[in-house]
Design an enzyme around this catalytic site. Structure first.
Site, short mmCIF file in Angstrom:
data_model
loop_
_atom_site.label_atom_id
_atom_site.label_comp_id
_atom_site.label_asym_id
_atom_site.label_seq_id
_atom_site.Cartn_x
_atom_site.Cartn_y
_atom_site.Cartn_z
CE LYS A 166 50.75 36.65 43.06
NZ LYS A 166 51.57 35.58 43.35
CB THR A 177 59.72 39.39 39.79
OG1 THR A 177 60.93 39.48 39.29
CG2 THR A 177 59.30 38.77 40.72
#
Lengths: 389, 389
Positions: A166, A177
């Site tokens: 996500k 990230t």
């Protein structure tokens, strides 16, 4: 994917009625590795996760969206521990083998009552087929779920890697990230898995940006169930696994950028001919982070002045008269000279595409680097001005 | 302002009918100092200006908007020289005493035919009263002219400083940001003027940001005509001048940020209690440049999670449990603890103001720093997606 079960439900953590609580369960203890945010303000589940991953084993990951459990002090740590315990109790496994992740608003305590009812519910839903449900449950401002599947063979024995991620805003390459989970059935040691994951991360999640902000919750995690007969036993098999893991991570990273908040276009900046590796990185990073470059891409404007201005302030060694600049295969600047209105017309046409590759050759050496990024639209502002309200 | 004349006209460099060519003329050779962009891709007038300013004397500054004369190679340098010569010829002064500045689109050659007719015209218009016309002629995406006037006395002798600036986008503190001209009638040596200008710049133009991009043309220039009887002759008089110069530069810098592209609010971030000067700078810079903080301010949301996340990734030493955070005088976080819904309600009210001061105390030492910045609206995107079309 052999050895893994998934679930995702709406537990009431988000204000809307979307899924917000997901669970990955490994039927046997999996070999595990994880990378976390480099931000110094880190969320409670990351503080806990950094400790827990040291043993290199994992059996379950609980992930919620809607609340980041960050900047929540000791209460936050206690809440994260309580969530782990609930999962361990429901699944009858060791608490040390449960990791938790959170993503969403920073600075609010977890709504523990929602977890008390939600955790038993999500355990109930566990199934090999519920990958989509898990992938949906971890989304925040994302507009689509992000799953990548790959298979290959080692010594004629099939193995697979599945990645689920996500991420849409607060994306910057200062670590793995946002949230990404890699499940594989290969036989691998914790040490090898950790090294492979770090290497894959460096080429994928560490080379993307949406808005230059680093999350407090970023987590990239890999679990290897060992249920396949394929195993890593030499340099050759390791390379096969590494290549596939690189591919899965890069595809997930690409999906994150493509789904960047407000993004309408996916762009890649490739730096060639830099004097040093660091120069190549600095140049690519400055261009990928420039709001002026990003708004120009949104405006479908091959504004090479902004690109060269960004590389000029990047700190990389630059000689303006040596720069070549290409949009896809079309040269717009060669040895610092603008190639005229015909070339500009052709690049303007290329700018209308949804995916654009910009190549900047500094012509000063042999080093290269690249970044994936997205354009910058009014919608990014709208999404982020209204996020908490 | 004694000793200076100004003019500004529409010469046809801009596509619309706005003023685009300005001139400052010093009746006697003025003592001069200048600071230029630190970007490595620099515009032709800056390359030329860096050479010319070495003699510390200036009699005229020609500034055009609409075209940055940047990335224009040898032709650009020749064009900038030709402009200087035109001004020198029209005013019958030495070419070495003429500086030129350009601002606007990067990568297009100057339309020299417009300068051939424009320079004699703008010289014709020179007058002590035409400051507004000059200030208008240097604007690009600015929505208002930027002039600051101050006067004081040294040994009962009056002196004045006037500052004129332009700047709205591509604003980042990596040097004297965009174009700013300081005229004063004081007696001062070139060396002193240079030192005072550097000191003032450090506290003003080097502490502002709109979008984190550094221009290729940034120039901050000061000219001292010496027509006042006031002179710098000791530490006391130097301090009076420095304080006033600081004030003029800070006010101009504030005007630039306030007029930032698409800006609706002016914000100041004050960092206190940092362990080192560098930490204070890093923390302030990271917050002032965060797109997520800037969109939250636009959305009138006291989103302290984004502020603490930005300081966490800044590289400054941070202990989350020690952080105090104030919006104006209202504490929202004390020693890392959110102060509750009442405090949040009050800060939400403060966020509706057009000027907001955010104070973050790291409580780790004595060092401080601050930045002026603006919010980030859909209009920034609109302005910059359409800029060249």
């Amino acid at each position: 994917m052999k050895g893994f079960k998934f679930a995702g439900i709406h537990a009431g953590i988000k204000k809307n009625d979307q899924k917000d609580l997901g669970l990955i369960y490994c039927e046997k203890p999996s070999v595990a590795a994880a990378l976390f945010t480099r931000n110094k303000v880190i969320a409670a589940p990351v503080i806990l996760g950094k400790e827990k991953i040291k043993i290199g084993v994992c059996r379950a990951v609980l992930a919620n969206s809607g609340n980041a459990n960050c900047f929540t002090g000791n209460q936050g740590i206690e809440d994260a521990r309580a969530c782990s315990k609930m999962v361990a109790d429901c699944l009858d496994i060791e608490e040390d083998h449960v990791l938790v992740s959170s993503t969403g608003v920073i600075g609010a305590n977890l709504p523990m009552d929602k977890f008390k009812t939600g955790v038993p519910d999500v355990v109930q839903q566990l199934s090999e087929d519920n990958v989509d449900q898990f992938a949906d449950a971890i989304l925040t401002t994302d507009t689509c779920r992000k799953i990548v599947n790959r298979s290959a063979t080692i010594d004629n024995k099939k193995f697979s890697i599945m990645g689920i991620a996500k991420g849409s805003g607060m994306i910057r390459p200062d670590m793995a990230t946002m949230l990404a989970y890699i499940c594989t059935d290969i036989h691998i040691s914790a040490d090898d898995l950790n090294k492979c994951l770090s290497a894959a991360n460096e080429k994928s999640f560490n080379r993307i940006t949406v808005d230059g902000d680093t999350s407090t919750n970023d987590t990239l995690m890999a679990m290897a169930s060992g249920t396949s007969e394929a195993q890593i036993n030499d340099a050759g098999s390791k390379k096969i696994f590494q290549d596939m893991l690189d591919d899965v991570c890069f595809e997930l990273a690409k999906m994150v950028v493509k789904d960047g908040e407000g993004a309408t276009k996916l762009a890649q900046i490739i730096i060639k001919g830099a004097q040093t590796k660091k120069d190549a990185f600095k140049a690519a990073e400055a261009i990928a982070h420039s709001n002026l470059v990003k708004t120009a891409i949104y405006g479908e404007d091959p504004n090479w002045g902004r690109i060269t201005a960004a590389v000029g302030r990047s700190g990389a060694h630059v000689v303006p008269e040596k720069i070549d600049l290409y949009f896809d295969d079309q040269a717009l600047v060669l040895k610092g000279d603008w190639q005229g209105t015909e070339a500009e017309k052709k690049t303007s046409q290329i700018m209308k595409n949804s995916e654009i590759t910009i190549t900047l050759d500094l012509n000063l050496g042999q080093e290269t680097d690249s970044f994936l990024f997205c354009d910058f639209s009014e919608n990014y502002v709208k999404i982020n001005a209204d996020y908490r309200s």
